[in-house]
Scaffold this active site. Structure first.
Site, PDB file in Angstrom:
ATOM      1  N   TYR A   1      -7.801  -1.702  -2.708  1.00 24.59           N
ATOM      2  CA  TYR A   1      -7.142  -0.478  -2.245  1.00 24.59           C
ATOM      3  C   TYR A   1      -8.073   0.352  -1.361  1.00 24.59           C
ATOM      4  CZ  TYR A   1      -5.143   4.229  -2.541  1.00 24.59           C
ATOM      5  OH  TYR A   1      -4.648   5.479  -2.248  1.00 24.59           O
TER       6      TYR A   1
ATOM      7  N   SER B   1      -7.138   7.907   2.267  1.00 20.56           N
ATOM      8  CA  SER B   1      -7.401   8.412   0.931  1.00 20.56           C
ATOM      9  C   SER B   1      -8.852   8.883   0.869  1.00 20.56           C
ATOM     10  CB  SER B   1      -7.204   7.290  -0.102  1.00 20.56           C
ATOM     11  OG  SER B   1      -7.762   7.639  -1.355  1.00 20.56           O
TER      12      SER B   1
HETATM   13  P1  NAD Z   1       4.379   6.856  -4.413  1.00 23.04           P
HETATM   14  O1  NAD Z   1       4.390   5.744  -5.375  1.00 23.04           O
HETATM   15  O2  NAD Z   1       5.342   7.954  -4.666  1.00 23.04           O
HETATM   16  O3  NAD Z   1       4.611   6.314  -2.943  1.00 23.04           O
HETATM   17  C1  NAD Z   1       4.241   5.036  -2.515  1.00 23.04           C
HETATM   18  C2  NAD Z   1       5.452   4.399  -1.861  1.00 23.04           C
HETATM   19  O4  NAD Z   1       5.059   3.201  -1.202  1.00 23.04           O
HETATM   20  C3  NAD Z   1       6.539   3.971  -2.816  1.00 23.04           C
HETATM   21  O5  NAD Z   1       7.443   5.024  -3.086  1.00 23.04           O
HETATM   22  C4  NAD Z   1       7.216   2.828  -2.055  1.00 23.04           C
HETATM   23  O6  NAD Z   1       8.393   3.269  -1.443  1.00 23.04           O
HETATM   24  C5  NAD Z   1       6.213   2.458  -0.979  1.00 23.04           C
HETATM   25  N1  NAD Z   1       5.949   1.018  -1.020  1.00 23.04           N
HETATM   26  C6  NAD Z   1       5.021   0.370  -1.773  1.00 23.04           C
HETATM   27  N2  NAD Z   1       5.100  -0.959  -1.553  1.00 23.04           N
HETATM   28  C7  NAD Z   1       6.097  -1.149  -0.636  1.00 23.04           C
HETATM   29  C8  NAD Z   1       6.658  -2.292  -0.010  1.00 23.04           C
HETATM   30  N3  NAD Z   1       6.179  -3.533  -0.266  1.00 23.04           N
HETATM   31  N4  NAD Z   1       7.688  -2.116   0.844  1.00 23.04           N
HETATM   32  C9  NAD Z   1       8.172  -0.868   1.116  1.00 23.04           C
HETATM   33  N5  NAD Z   1       7.658   0.251   0.562  1.00 23.04           N
HETATM   34  C10 NAD Z   1       6.638   0.110  -0.301  1.00 23.04           C
HETATM   35  O7  NAD Z   1       2.879   7.415  -4.405  1.00 23.04           O
HETATM   36  P2  NAD Z   1       2.120   8.443  -3.414  1.00 23.04           P
HETATM   37  O8  NAD Z   1       0.939   8.917  -4.161  1.00 23.04           O
HETATM   38  O9  NAD Z   1       3.029   9.432  -2.854  1.00 23.04           O
HETATM   39  O10 NAD Z   1       1.566   7.473  -2.285  1.00 23.04           O
HETATM   40  C11 NAD Z   1       1.740   7.701  -0.929  1.00 23.04           C
HETATM   41  C12 NAD Z   1       0.481   7.355  -0.142  1.00 23.04           C
HETATM   42  O11 NAD Z   1      -0.543   8.283  -0.457  1.00 23.04           O
HETATM   43  C13 NAD Z   1      -0.101   5.960  -0.395  1.00 23.04           C
HETATM   44  O12 NAD Z   1      -0.475   5.373   0.830  1.00 23.04           O
HETATM   45  C14 NAD Z   1      -1.326   6.259  -1.215  1.00 23.04           C
HETATM   46  O13 NAD Z   1      -2.336   5.300  -1.048  1.00 23.04           O
HETATM   47  C15 NAD Z   1      -1.741   7.593  -0.634  1.00 23.04           C
HETATM   48  N6  NAD Z   1      -2.646   8.339  -1.512  1.00 23.04           N
HETATM   49  C16 NAD Z   1      -2.189   8.837  -2.688  1.00 23.04           C
HETATM   50  C17 NAD Z   1      -3.063   9.511  -3.512  1.00 23.04           C
HETATM   51  C18 NAD Z   1      -2.613  10.066  -4.822  1.00 23.04           C
HETATM   52  O14 NAD Z   1      -3.443  10.509  -5.609  1.00 23.04           O
HETATM   53  N7  NAD Z   1      -1.318  10.065  -5.111  1.00 23.04           N
HETATM   54  C19 NAD Z   1      -4.386   9.700  -3.137  1.00 23.04           C
HETATM   55  C20 NAD Z   1      -4.817   9.186  -1.928  1.00 23.04           C
HETATM   56  C21 NAD Z   1      -3.936   8.508  -1.121  1.00 23.04           C
END
Ligand code: NAD
Ligand code: MG
Length: 308
Positions: free
Chosen positions: A213, A200
């Protein structure tokens, strides 16, 4: 407010069409909304764009077999759809509560003529992670690509409010599961295989209210850069994608304070949040042989938010 739909509320031309990045997607101003973790993307307003109507595959992953965590929604789901359209079969990891979001992604993969293998379960134990990899290998007939996208992000204003349980669960989800999954997958990965982890912007600029986080995201970067060097002689490449503000279920499930949702992403130089569909091409590039000399790197996809 709840839309409970699977189609995105906005879409864009395919990724090869010349377009202005400031307006390729609209500047969203999401209404305040809240769901319990892990949340359903289909109930968000607006529904994020996974590239359903826009991602155009050109055979860049033909015949590959990929395991993707967090594949039901957001970035992981956009990656799953893109991989399938590039010719890969995909095993999807997600939580059982997210089945309806996962069903939508499975439909998209099958519509692309590829195999989708749904593998619900909680990745916070080593036992489940080993089972997940074994099931993916068995179901897909092997494994060439491992993509760790699953993540946990919960705001706590004060360190005193950050419970030991949350601190541990964030590390289990974001760091330990990545380690367990890669360790279980390695015996099955031959030269040419690729591993992609998800950090991130906060690996570099930690938000004061997301200490746990942000720390995991720094760890993911560091782990990946070390492992990339270790695995390079075996022909296995490890890389990282570091997203910036991207509209997803993470934000409406206490990932950011609810009252900040209407402004989400407006701080980027492009002036808008990213959509999950805009992250997928970075993963496709790092997964495919066209990035053969790229390893141990973090590809930042942040809408221009600066990183070192
Ligand atoms: P999202 O909520 O759609 O995806 C996160 C997914 O993590 C969930 O759908 C779930 O299936 C999975 N998850 C969480 N806990 C779990 C568990 N205990 N067991 C199995 N699966 C689990 O959100 P996203 O934004 O698409 O996130 C995806 C990645 O991107 C993450 O690692 C997040 O840190 C990273 N990220 C997102 C952003 C943003 O702004 N959205 C920014 C930087 C990094
Ligand atoms: Mg989800």
């Amino acid at each position: 407010m709840a839309s409970d739909q699977t189609a995105p509320d906005q879409t864009a031309p395919d990724q090869y069409v010349f377009s202005d990045p400031t307006t390729r997607y609209p500047r969203i101003s999401p209404p305040e909304q809240h769901q319990d973790e892990p949340g359903l993307q289909s109930r968000m307003t607006p529904v994020p764009d996974l590239g359903e109507d826009s991602y155009r595959g050109t055979g860049r992953l033909t015949g590959r077999r990929a395991l993707i965590t967090g594949a039901d929604s957001g970035i992981g789901a956009a990656v799953a759809i893109a991989f399938a359209r590039e010719g890969a079969d995909v095993a999807l990891s997600y939580l059982p509560a997210e089945q309806s979001d996962a069903d939508h992604v499975v439909e998209q993969i099958e519509a692309a003529g590829r195999r989708a293998l749904p593998l619900p379960g909680d990745i916070r134990t080593s036992e489940f992670c080993r089972l997940l990899v074994a099931d993916a290998v068995e179901g897909l007939g092997g494994l060439d690509i491992v993509v760790n996208v699953a993540g946990k992000q919960i705001v706590q204003e004060r360190l005193e409010d950050l419970s030991d349980e949350q601190f541990e669960a964030t590390f289990q989800t974001n760091v330990f599961a990545m380690f367990w999954i890669i360790k279980a997958a390695l015996p099955h990965l031959s030269a040419g295989s690729t591993i992609i982890n998800t950090a991130s912007l906060e690996a570099y600029t930690p938000a004061p209210m997301r200490i746990d986080y942000a720390t995991t995201k720094g760890a993911i970067n560091n782990f990946s850069k070390g492992l990339a060097q270790q695995l390079a002689p075996r022909g296995i490449r490890v890389n990282v994608v570091a997203p910036g503000p991207t509209w997803s279920a993470l934000q409406v499930t206490d990932g950011v304070p609810t009252e900040e949702l209407p402004e989400f992403g407006s701080e980027t130089p492009l002036g808008r949040a990213g959509q999950p569909a805009e992250l997928a091409p970075a993963y496709v590039f790092l997964a495919s042989p066209e990035s053969s000399f790229v390893l141990g790197t973090t590809l930042t996809v942040t809408g221009g938010m600066p990183t070192p």
